[in-house]
Design a protein around this motif. Structure first.
Motif, PDB file in Angstrom:
ATOM      1  N   ILE A   1       5.367 -36.546 -32.168  1.00  0.00           N
ATOM      2  CA  ILE A   1       6.464 -37.329 -31.590  1.00  0.00           C
ATOM      3  C   ILE A   1       5.923 -38.538 -30.830  1.00  0.00           C
ATOM      4  CG2 ILE A   1       8.306 -37.296 -29.863  1.00  0.00           C
ATOM      5  CD1 ILE A   1       8.818 -34.359 -30.681  1.00  0.00           C
ATOM      6  N   GLU A   2       4.896 -38.329 -30.047  1.00  0.00           N
ATOM      7  CA  GLU A   2       4.346 -39.411 -29.221  1.00  0.00           C
ATOM      8  C   GLU A   2       3.824 -40.565 -30.062  1.00  0.00           C
ATOM      9  OE1 GLU A   2       3.182 -41.597 -25.943  1.00  0.00           O
ATOM     10  OE2 GLU A   2       4.357 -39.730 -25.950  1.00  0.00           O
ATOM     11  N   HIS A   3       3.114 -40.262 -31.129  1.00  0.00           N
ATOM     12  CA  HIS A   3       2.418 -41.312 -31.868  1.00  0.00           C
ATOM     13  C   HIS A   3       3.109 -41.748 -33.156  1.00  0.00           C
ATOM     14  CE1 HIS A   3      -0.994 -41.240 -29.176  1.00  0.00           C
ATOM     15  NE2 HIS A   3      -1.067 -39.923 -29.291  1.00  0.00           N
ATOM     16  N   HIS A   4       4.044 -40.935 -33.673  1.00  0.00           N
ATOM     17  CA  HIS A   4       4.614 -41.261 -34.978  1.00  0.00           C
ATOM     18  C   HIS A   4       6.136 -41.243 -35.036  1.00  0.00           C
ATOM     19  CE1 HIS A   4       0.610 -41.257 -36.659  1.00  0.00           C
ATOM     20  NE2 HIS A   4       0.389 -40.068 -36.134  1.00  0.00           N
ATOM     21  N   PHE A   5       6.792 -40.578 -34.101  1.00  0.00           N
ATOM     22  CA  PHE A   5       8.253 -40.520 -34.093  1.00  0.00           C
ATOM     23  C   PHE A   5       8.755 -40.768 -32.673  1.00  0.00           C
ATOM     24  CE2 PHE A   5       7.094 -38.306 -37.912  1.00  0.00           C
ATOM     25  CZ  PHE A   5       8.133 -38.529 -38.820  1.00  0.00           C
ATOM     26  N   ALA A   6       8.304 -41.871 -32.103  1.00  0.00           N
ATOM     27  CA  ALA A   6       8.661 -42.164 -30.707  1.00  0.00           C
ATOM     28  C   ALA A   6      10.163 -42.293 -30.515  1.00  0.00           C
ATOM     29  CB  ALA A   6       7.962 -43.454 -30.262  1.00  0.00           C
ATOM     30  N   GLU A   7      10.895 -42.642 -31.582  1.00  0.00           N
ATOM     31  CA  GLU A   7      12.344 -42.787 -31.474  1.00  0.00           C
ATOM     32  C   GLU A   7      13.023 -41.451 -31.172  1.00  0.00           C
ATOM     33  OE1 GLU A   7      11.418 -42.013 -35.854  1.00  0.00           O
ATOM     34  OE2 GLU A   7      10.535 -43.130 -34.173  1.00  0.00           O
ATOM     35  N   CYS A   8      12.321 -40.340 -31.382  1.00  0.00           N
ATOM     36  CA  CYS A   8      12.900 -39.022 -31.126  1.00  0.00           C
ATOM     37  C   CYS A   8      12.808 -38.618 -29.656  1.00  0.00           C
ATOM     38  CB  CYS A   8      12.205 -37.959 -31.979  1.00  0.00           C
ATOM     39  SG  CYS A   8      12.419 -38.170 -33.761  1.00  0.00           S
ATOM     40  N   LYS A   9      11.985 -39.303 -28.890  1.00  0.00           N
ATOM     41  CA  LYS A   9      11.727 -38.896 -27.510  1.00  0.00           C
ATOM     42  C   LYS A   9      12.980 -38.935 -26.647  1.00  0.00           C
ATOM     43  CE  LYS A   9       7.905 -40.572 -25.682  1.00  0.00           C
ATOM     44  NZ  LYS A   9       6.806 -41.532 -25.358  1.00  0.00           N
ATOM     45  N   ALA A  10      13.897 -39.862 -26.952  1.00  0.00           N
ATOM     46  CA  ALA A  10      15.093 -40.012 -26.121  1.00  0.00           C
ATOM     47  C   ALA A  10      16.201 -39.034 -26.500  1.00  0.00           C
ATOM     48  CB  ALA A  10      15.621 -41.447 -26.224  1.00  0.00           C
ATOM     49  N   ALA A  11      16.019 -38.274 -27.568  1.00  0.00           N
ATOM     50  CA  ALA A  11      17.054 -37.338 -28.016  1.00  0.00           C
ATOM     51  C   ALA A  11      17.196 -36.179 -27.040  1.00  0.00           C
ATOM     52  CB  ALA A  11      16.715 -36.813 -29.408  1.00  0.00           C
ATOM     53  N   THR A  12      18.363 -35.539 -27.052  1.00  0.00           N
ATOM     54  CA  THR A  12      18.595 -34.368 -26.205  1.00  0.00           C
ATOM     55  C   THR A  12      17.547 -33.307 -26.466  1.00  0.00           C
ATOM     56  OG1 THR A  12      20.969 -34.829 -26.223  1.00  0.00           O
ATOM     57  CG2 THR A  12      20.276 -32.612 -25.556  1.00  0.00           C
ATOM     58  N   ASN A  13      17.241 -33.091 -27.755  1.00  0.00           N
ATOM     59  CA  ASN A  13      16.158 -32.200 -28.148  1.00  0.00           C
ATOM     60  C   ASN A  13      15.247 -32.967 -29.094  1.00  0.00           C
ATOM     61  OD1 ASN A  13      14.376 -30.311 -29.178  1.00  0.00           O
ATOM     62  ND2 ASN A  13      15.926 -28.731 -29.496  1.00  0.00           N
ATOM     63  N   PRO A  14      14.133 -33.506 -28.598  1.00  0.00           N
ATOM     64  CA  PRO A  14      13.248 -34.316 -29.446  1.00  0.00           C
ATOM     65  C   PRO A  14      12.732 -33.563 -30.674  1.00  0.00           C
ATOM     66  CG  PRO A  14      12.683 -34.592 -27.130  1.00  0.00           C
ATOM     67  CD  PRO A  14      13.654 -33.457 -27.198  1.00  0.00           C
ATOM     68  N   TYR A  15      12.583 -32.251 -30.567  1.00  0.00           N
ATOM     69  CA  TYR A  15      12.048 -31.478 -31.698  1.00  0.00           C
ATOM     70  C   TYR A  15      13.086 -31.372 -32.813  1.00  0.00           C
ATOM     71  CZ  TYR A  15       8.836 -30.391 -27.939  1.00  0.00           C
ATOM     72  OH  TYR A  15       7.951 -30.503 -26.895  1.00  0.00           O
ATOM     73  N   ALA A  16      14.326 -31.190 -32.446  1.00  0.00           N
ATOM     74  CA  ALA A  16      15.394 -31.182 -33.446  1.00  0.00           C
ATOM     75  C   ALA A  16      15.526 -32.559 -34.086  1.00  0.00           C
ATOM     76  CB  ALA A  16      16.717 -30.763 -32.800  1.00  0.00           C
ATOM     77  N   ALA A  17      15.352 -33.596 -33.283  1.00  0.00           N
ATOM     78  CA  ALA A  17      15.415 -34.958 -33.815  1.00  0.00           C
ATOM     79  C   ALA A  17      14.266 -35.209 -34.789  1.00  0.00           C
ATOM     80  CB  ALA A  17      15.379 -35.974 -32.671  1.00  0.00           C
ATOM     81  N   LEU A  18      13.077 -34.667 -34.465  1.00  0.00           N
ATOM     82  CA  LEU A  18      11.935 -34.805 -35.359  1.00  0.00           C
ATOM     83  C   LEU A  18      12.212 -34.127 -36.698  1.00  0.00           C
ATOM     84  CD1 LEU A  18       8.985 -35.441 -36.102  1.00  0.00           C
ATOM     85  CD2 LEU A  18       8.316 -33.370 -34.849  1.00  0.00           C
ATOM     86  N   LEU A  19      12.695 -32.904 -36.661  1.00  0.00           N
ATOM     87  CA  LEU A  19      13.000 -32.197 -37.904  1.00  0.00           C
ATOM     88  C   LEU A  19      14.042 -32.973 -38.707  1.00  0.00           C
ATOM     89  CD1 LEU A  19      12.696 -29.744 -39.751  1.00  0.00           C
ATOM     90  CD2 LEU A  19      14.460 -28.584 -38.363  1.00  0.00           C
ATOM     91  N   GLY A  20      15.065 -33.468 -38.039  1.00  0.00           N
ATOM     92  CA  GLY A  20      16.089 -34.240 -38.737  1.00  0.00           C
ATOM     93  C   GLY A  20      15.542 -35.493 -39.385  1.00  0.00           C
TER      94      GLY A  20
END
Length: 487
Positions: free
Chosen positions: A201-220
């Motif tokens: 998330i930090e290095h490749h999916f930074a846009e997910c960090k602001a999500a309520t659940n960054p891990y769910a955002a990453l999977l999505g």
């Protein structure tokens, strides 16, 4: 900016530091100057000989933190934890002028702790296929790893037969696979899985960090990217050949080229991998397998996402894939209209004509793009007849059906307010299997001239100059070549 080693330094316990083992009398076979400039490589690395020299020393920026990653994977549906970079090494990472990261990864680097008693080598045959194939997909607009440099050698590597040993440096946003997350999940190494997720998330999916659940955002995000990628594969008739979860990138890019191929004659159930006896990775199975793989990946998120969050992420695959595929196909045919049901029916009829008459997929789409839509007479009779003769079939193309289809197709095209430029959507050139084989046979003799010509053509696949070139012609036989996973 110079070379970085963020994965190896931050996640050093997720693999092993290993020095590359150069081959005998290595020399540069191909070098991608365009990509090297795009990557904003340090100036001294713009010379391929420098890369080659650096691989021979243990204390250069390319070798001193070379790293073999550990992962597992579902192979042909069966879980295998005994995987990892068995012949590849993450050399370093560069940040391009757009602030985007790119791994430099050496394939064929020699044995690692994950080689499983294998030699850790690659052969020129598969290395050259990947080099040209990856670049071809990139220029078709299909996300892919890229090919930076290929080295050939005087070493002999034994597979089904003695072959020329080779190495290549490829690039990708990262080399993190579905199998990375699976391995640390199934190994119950929660801390390592946590660190891998946070690093991603930090290095490749930074846009997910602001999500309520960054891990769910990453999977999505991974689901969406994968759905879009496979839609592009299906649109262009690309068959990956071995969609194991350890060959699936979290970035939604085409990754780990093995027995890949483009369809010649349109056969939805085409299988090119000679190890795929059940047809698991057939062309028409790829969307379903992609979703299966995403379900396998989703298990690794079960400690960070609720069941509903996982279901919600996975549920987006099918509508995303269908929407993207239909848009791409109708655009290629110039019939994306408000009459969607009618447009889809015309598209399906076109595919049925190709399948029933064993016609070449890419060639016929290109001819469709070249056809004069203002002519009432179907322009494909000659094409169909020549295709029929090429494959020595007995059954004649049903001209009455093709005439009726042409009329329906013309009406949709002519009803559009703006005509679509189809030549920019339908390539004249793809890296056909028989062309790649010809390039391999020459390269094994030290001659890369055909390889370079193919790279030139596939980097400009929509250019009209290729319409009269032998590269654009279908092969003389419709028989699928059975390809090997081994390299």
């Amino acid at each position: 900016m110079g070379l970085l080693n963020r994965y190896a330094e931050t996640l050093s316990e997720l693999g092993s530091f290993v020095l590359p083992a150069p081959l005998k009398d290595m020399r540069v076979g191909l070098f991608n100057t365009t990509l090297a400039n795009e990557l904003a490589l340090p100036e001294h690395l713009l010379q391929p000989q420098t890369m080659l020299d650096w691989l021979h020393s243990p204390v250069t920026p390319l070798t001193q933190q070379a790293f073999a990653q550990k992962y597992g994977g579902h192979q042909f549906g069966q879980w295998n934890p005994e995987l990892g970079d068995g012949r590849g090494l993450l050399l370093a990472e560069v940040i391009d002028s757009n602030a985007q990261p790119h791994d430099l990864h050496l394939k064929g680097a020699g044995p690692t702790p994950y080689s499983r008693h294998a030699d850790g080598r690659a052969v020129l045959r598969s290395t050259l296929r990947e080099y040209i194939g990856a670049e071809a997909l990139h220029y078709l607009g299909i996300p892919s790893s890229r090919s930076l440099c290929l080295f050939t050698s005087e070493d002999t590597v034994y597979r089904e037969r003695p072959e020329t040993g080779a190495m290549m440096i490829r690039t990708a946003p990262s080399h993190i696979r579905f199998g990375h997350f699976e391995y640390y999940f199934y190994a119950s190494q929660k801390d390592k899985l946590q660190r891998l997720l946070d690093f991603t998330i930090e290095h490749h999916f930074a846009e997910c960090k602001a999500a309520t659940n960054p891990y769910a955002a990453l999977l999505g995000a991974v689901v969406t990217r994968t759905a879009r990628l496979v839609a592009l594969w299906q649109t262009h008739g690309f068959v990956h050949g071995v969609m194991n979860t350890d060959n699936m990138s979290i970035h939604g890019i085409t990754f780990d080229y093995g027995p890949f191929a483009f369809l010649d004659n349109y056969e939805p159930g085409a299988v090119f991998n000679h190890s795929d006896h059940q047809g698991r990775y057939a062309f028409n199975q790829q969307p379903g397998i992609a979703l299966w793989n995403l379900n396998a990946l989703a298990h690794a998120f079960s400690g960070h996402c609720s069941v509903d969050e996982i279901k919600a992420a996975l549920s987006t695959f099918e509508p995303t894939f269908i929407s993207q595929y239909q848009h791409l196909m109708l655009s290629r045919m110039g019939i994306e209209t408000n009459e969607k049901e009618q447009s889809l029916a015309v598209m399906q009829s076109w595919l049925q004509i190709l399948e029933t008459n064993n016609l070449d997929y890419t060639y016929c789409f290109r001819q469709l793009a070249l056809a004069d839509i203002n002519k009432a007479q179907c322009p494909f009779h000659d094409i169909f007849v020549s295709q029929e003769n090429r494959f020595k079939q007995v059954t004649l193309v049903d001209q009455e059906k093709t005439d009726a289809w042409w009329e329906s197709y013309r009406k949709l095209r002519l009803a559009r307010e703006e005509e679509t430029e189809l030549l920019s959507l339908n390539p004249a050139v793809i890296p056909r299997t028989h062309l790649l084989q010809q390039a391999i046979e020459l390269a094994e003799k030290g001659d890369f001239s055909l390889s370079e010509s193919l790279l030139e053509a596939t980097s400009t696949p929509y250019d009209a100059r290729w319409d009269t070139h032998p590269f654009s012609k279908p092969p003389s036989s419709s028989t699928h070549t059975s390809l090997s996973c081994s390299s």
